[in-house]
Design an enzyme around this catalytic site. Structure first.
Site, PDB file in Angstrom:
ATOM      1  CG  PHE A   1      19.784  -1.063  37.981  1.00  6.60           C
ATOM      2  CD1 PHE A   1      20.205   0.259  37.925  1.00  6.60           C
ATOM      3  CD2 PHE A   1      20.303  -1.964  37.059  1.00  6.60           C
ATOM      4  CE1 PHE A   1      21.129   0.682  36.970  1.00  6.60           C
ATOM      5  CE2 PHE A   1      21.223  -1.552  36.100  1.00  6.60           C
ATOM      6  CZ  PHE A   1      21.639  -0.235  36.053  1.00  6.60           C
TER       7      PHE A   1
ATOM      8  CG  ASP B   1      15.551  -7.079  35.238  1.00  5.94           C
ATOM      9  OD1 ASP B   1      16.423  -7.956  35.056  1.00  5.94           O
ATOM     10  OD2 ASP B   1      15.780  -5.859  35.101  1.00  5.94           O
TER      11      ASP B   1
ATOM     12  CE  LYS C   1      24.555  -6.890  36.241  1.00  7.68           C
ATOM     13  NZ  LYS C   1      23.282  -6.160  36.226  1.00  7.68           N
TER      14      LYS C   1
HETATM   15  C1  LIG Z   1      22.648  -5.092  35.529  1.00 14.32           C
HETATM   16  C2  LIG Z   1      21.175  -5.116  35.439  1.00 14.32           C
HETATM   17  C3  LIG Z   1      20.507  -4.595  34.305  1.00 14.32           C
HETATM   18  C4  LIG Z   1      21.236  -3.896  33.190  1.00 14.32           C
HETATM   19  O1  LIG Z   1      22.126  -4.727  32.530  1.00 14.32           O
HETATM   20  P1  LIG Z   1      23.256  -4.094  31.570  1.00 14.32           P
HETATM   21  O2  LIG Z   1      23.869  -5.300  30.930  1.00 14.32           O
HETATM   22  O3  LIG Z   1      24.196  -3.325  32.445  1.00 14.32           O
HETATM   23  O4  LIG Z   1      22.561  -3.220  30.607  1.00 14.32           O
HETATM   24  C5  LIG Z   1      19.132  -4.718  34.252  1.00 14.32           C
HETATM   25  N1  LIG Z   1      18.440  -5.304  35.248  1.00 14.32           N
HETATM   26  C6  LIG Z   1      19.050  -5.809  36.335  1.00 14.32           C
HETATM   27  C7  LIG Z   1      18.221  -6.476  37.396  1.00 14.32           C
HETATM   28  C8  LIG Z   1      20.432  -5.721  36.473  1.00 14.32           C
HETATM   29  O5  LIG Z   1      21.029  -6.198  37.571  1.00 14.32           O
END
Ligand SMILES: *Cc1c(COP(=O)(O)O)cnc(C)c1O
Length: 394
Positions: free
Chosen positions: A134, A219, A248
């Protein structure tokens, strides 16, 4: 009309109807508008790292908003520069930072940077990413998210993108070649159900990127800023990506994301290539600085390790046939279920005063604030055990 009915009247249906309306919080506790109290093991999806209403964040945000709330990036402000310096110091590397407002936007920056870098290095455009990953909801971030049903309604998406099984080194090596601009990877699949990579996987990703000239984009939007008991999951493994993305937990509840490029990857974007009106807003930067300072001052990385183990022990001790696996690290845990009853467990836990998240139909995720105490673990685990028993027993 109830708040919930009003929500249904005016909000788009993309979130469904949330089950409760929250009013205020303190530490690991939140209260809904009806006055019910909950232990918050969701933390705004791994965001409110210092818990709710932490004085360090309240002070930092209040004094910054009273001084200068917003500048745009046409002007420099001290909290932004200081935050970039501090992040690079924690990463132990020199590099360059772009601030965004969210995880998706941090990854958008990484995608643009990878595209430009790839075009300048032999016309490489392909991105390789993992099934189950994700990376966010914008069209760009969605294009590299390894969830075909989530992508399908929005096609055509940018590409080309190749998806490989997460953790499969041979599959990655076969997919990455000198047409690959970047490999996007999470240290643990977060939205994918808190699935850690096999030991040594990130180092193999690094090796494959080095062998082919692809950029390694890590990420750490969910894994970063202490969640695993380390500042970053990757530094714990000694792996140095070309690009790291954060969001986050960084702002402790204020919206902020960061895309950090190291070496040549930090030099790709030049004036005019990218930007954001709000990105790295001084109030969000002040909150993030308060988060980083507090994690250090209150020894929260140690707390995450110690209390995280206690939580893991508690979860493993919930002995029920509905649970097939307990996994995760630090204060980032999941229970995998034998049947798709995670939504029911989430609801049953909520009725017992515990917020957890059905991250997948058969996976319960726990990502409590990093300030969690042993006492709070001991209160939460029986509530979750009760919820599992209630759901599994019927
Ligand atoms: C939550 C998340 C995102 C997206 O972040 P948003 O602030 O919701 O746009 C991207 N990568 C990872 C691994 C995430 O957990």
């Amino acid at each position: 009309m109830t708040l919930s009915e009003r929500w249904n009247t005016v909000m788009m249906a993309n979130y469904g109807t949330p089950p409760i309306a929250l009013d205020h919080g303190r530490g690991v506790r939140v209260w809904d508008v009806e006055g019910n109290e909950y232990l918050d093991f969701v933390a705004g999806i791994a965001v409110t790292s210092l818990g709710h209403a932490h004085p360090a964040i309240v002070d930092a945000v209040s004094s910054q908003v009273a001084k200068l709330a917003h500048t745009s990036n046409l002007y420099i402000h001290e909290p932004g520069v200081r935050l970039a310096e501090r992040l690079l110091e924690l990463l132990g590397r020199s590099g360059r930072v772009f601030f965004a407002n969210s995880g998706a936007e941090a990854n958008e920056c990484a995608l643009k940077l990878a595209r430009k870098h790839g075009r300048a290095n032999g016309g490489r455009v392909r991105v390789v990413s993992c099934e189950g990953s994700f990376h966010g909801r914008t069209i760009g971030a969605l294009s590299v998210t390894g969830n075909a049903p989530k992508r399908a309604p929005f096609e055509p998406l940018p590409g080309p993108v190749t998806f490989v099984d997460y953790g499969d080194v041979d599959a990655l090596a076969a997919a990455v070649d000198d047409d690959t601009a970047a490999v996007f990877v999470e240290p643990t699949l977060g939205e994918g159900g808190v699935v850690p990579a096999p030991a040594g996987y990130l180092a193999e990703v690094r090796r494959i990127c080095d062998a082919t000239g692809a950029l390694m984009v890590l990420d750490e939007v969910q894994s970063g800023i202490g969640r695993t008991g380390h500042w970053f999951a990757s530094t714990a493994e000694g792996v140095q990506p070309d690009v790291i993305t954060l969001a986050k937990g960084l702002g402790g509840g204020l919206p902020i994301g960061a895309c950090i490029g190291f070496g040549a990857a930090g030099e790709v974007l030049v004036p005019g290539d990218h930007g954001s009106t709000f990105g790295g807003n001084p109030v969000s930067c002040a909150a993030a600085l308060a988060v980083l300072t507090t994690i250090a001052d209150e020894h929260l990385l140690d707390n995450v390790k110690v209390v995280g183990e206690r939580l893991a022990d508690g979860l493993r001790a919930i002995d029920h046939e509905l649970i097939t696996e307990s996994r995760g690290s630090g204060l980032w845990r999941a229970l995998a279920l034998s049947t798709p009853k995670a939504g029911e467990v989430e609801a049953a836990a909520r009725r017992r005063g515990l917020l957890v998240n059905a991250v997948k139909p058969d996976v319960i995720r726990l990502a409590p604030p990093l300030v969690l105490s042993a006492d709070e673990v001991d209160q939460a685990v029986p509530r979750l055990a009760g919820a599992v028993g209630e759901v599994g027993g019927t």
